[in-house]
Design a protein around this motif. Structure first.
Motif, PDB file in Angstrom:
ATOM      1  N   LEU A   1     -25.852 -77.679 104.635  1.00 23.56           N
ATOM      2  CA  LEU A   1     -25.719 -78.165 106.011  1.00 23.56           C
ATOM      3  C   LEU A   1     -24.522 -77.555 106.721  1.00 23.56           C
TER       4      LEU A   1
ATOM      5  N   ARG B   1     -25.467 -78.788 112.288  1.00 26.72           N
ATOM      6  CA  ARG B   1     -26.719 -79.446 111.876  1.00 26.72           C
ATOM      7  C   ARG B   1     -26.445 -80.887 111.438  1.00 26.72           C
TER       8      ARG B   1
ATOM      9  N   SER C   1     -26.006 -82.897 114.529  1.00 31.75           N
ATOM     10  CA  SER C   1     -27.304 -83.109 115.160  1.00 31.75           C
ATOM     11  C   SER C   1     -28.082 -84.220 114.450  1.00 31.75           C
TER      12      SER C   1
END
Length: 133
Positions: free
Chosen positions: A29, A33, A36
């Protein structure tokens, strides 16, 4: 298939990560991300192990973001909460501002000798949760 092709390490990882949610894949990750996923409401407590369990001992930006997102709401963690929780926080802050203006609180938060609560520290941290609907 991984075992059949001689990729024992990959096969072991696939078995170990079978119950993981996307947020639990800390090694892959990016911070963007992870942010998000957190802002879209990814659970910190689903999966086996949970993203929070993996982040507890994890290194890197994604693990740090998950640990911060697990703490009670604060202005510093506001951006890590889902949209509904951020909207609730904004509504409550605006409500406090209106109360402040209506009662003409002084800079110390006092009116007629009654001390006002430190709203952010005492109330919002309990009123705003990641699971706010």
């Amino acid at each position: 298939m991984a075992n059949n092709r001689g990729h024992a390490d990959l096969a072991a990882w696939l078995v170990a990560s079978r119950g993981w949610t996307p947020l639990a894949h800390l090694e892959t990750l990016t911070a963007a991300r992870a942010l998000s996923l957190l802002r879209s409401g990814a659970s910190l407590h689903e999966g086996e192990p949970t993203p929070l369990q993996r982040a507890a001992g994890g290194e890197g930006e994604a693990a740090a973001l998950i640990r911060r997102a697990a703490a009670p709401w604060s202005p510093a963690s506001h951006s890590l909460f889902p949209a509904a929780a951020r909207a609730r926080a904004a509504l409550l802050v605006l409500s406090l501002y209106e109360i402040h203006e209506q009662h003409h609180l002084d800079s110390a938060g006092n009116t007629n000798g009654i001390a006002a609560l430190d709203f952010v520290a005492c109330v919002l941290r309990f009123a705003i949760t990641r699971e706010t609907e």
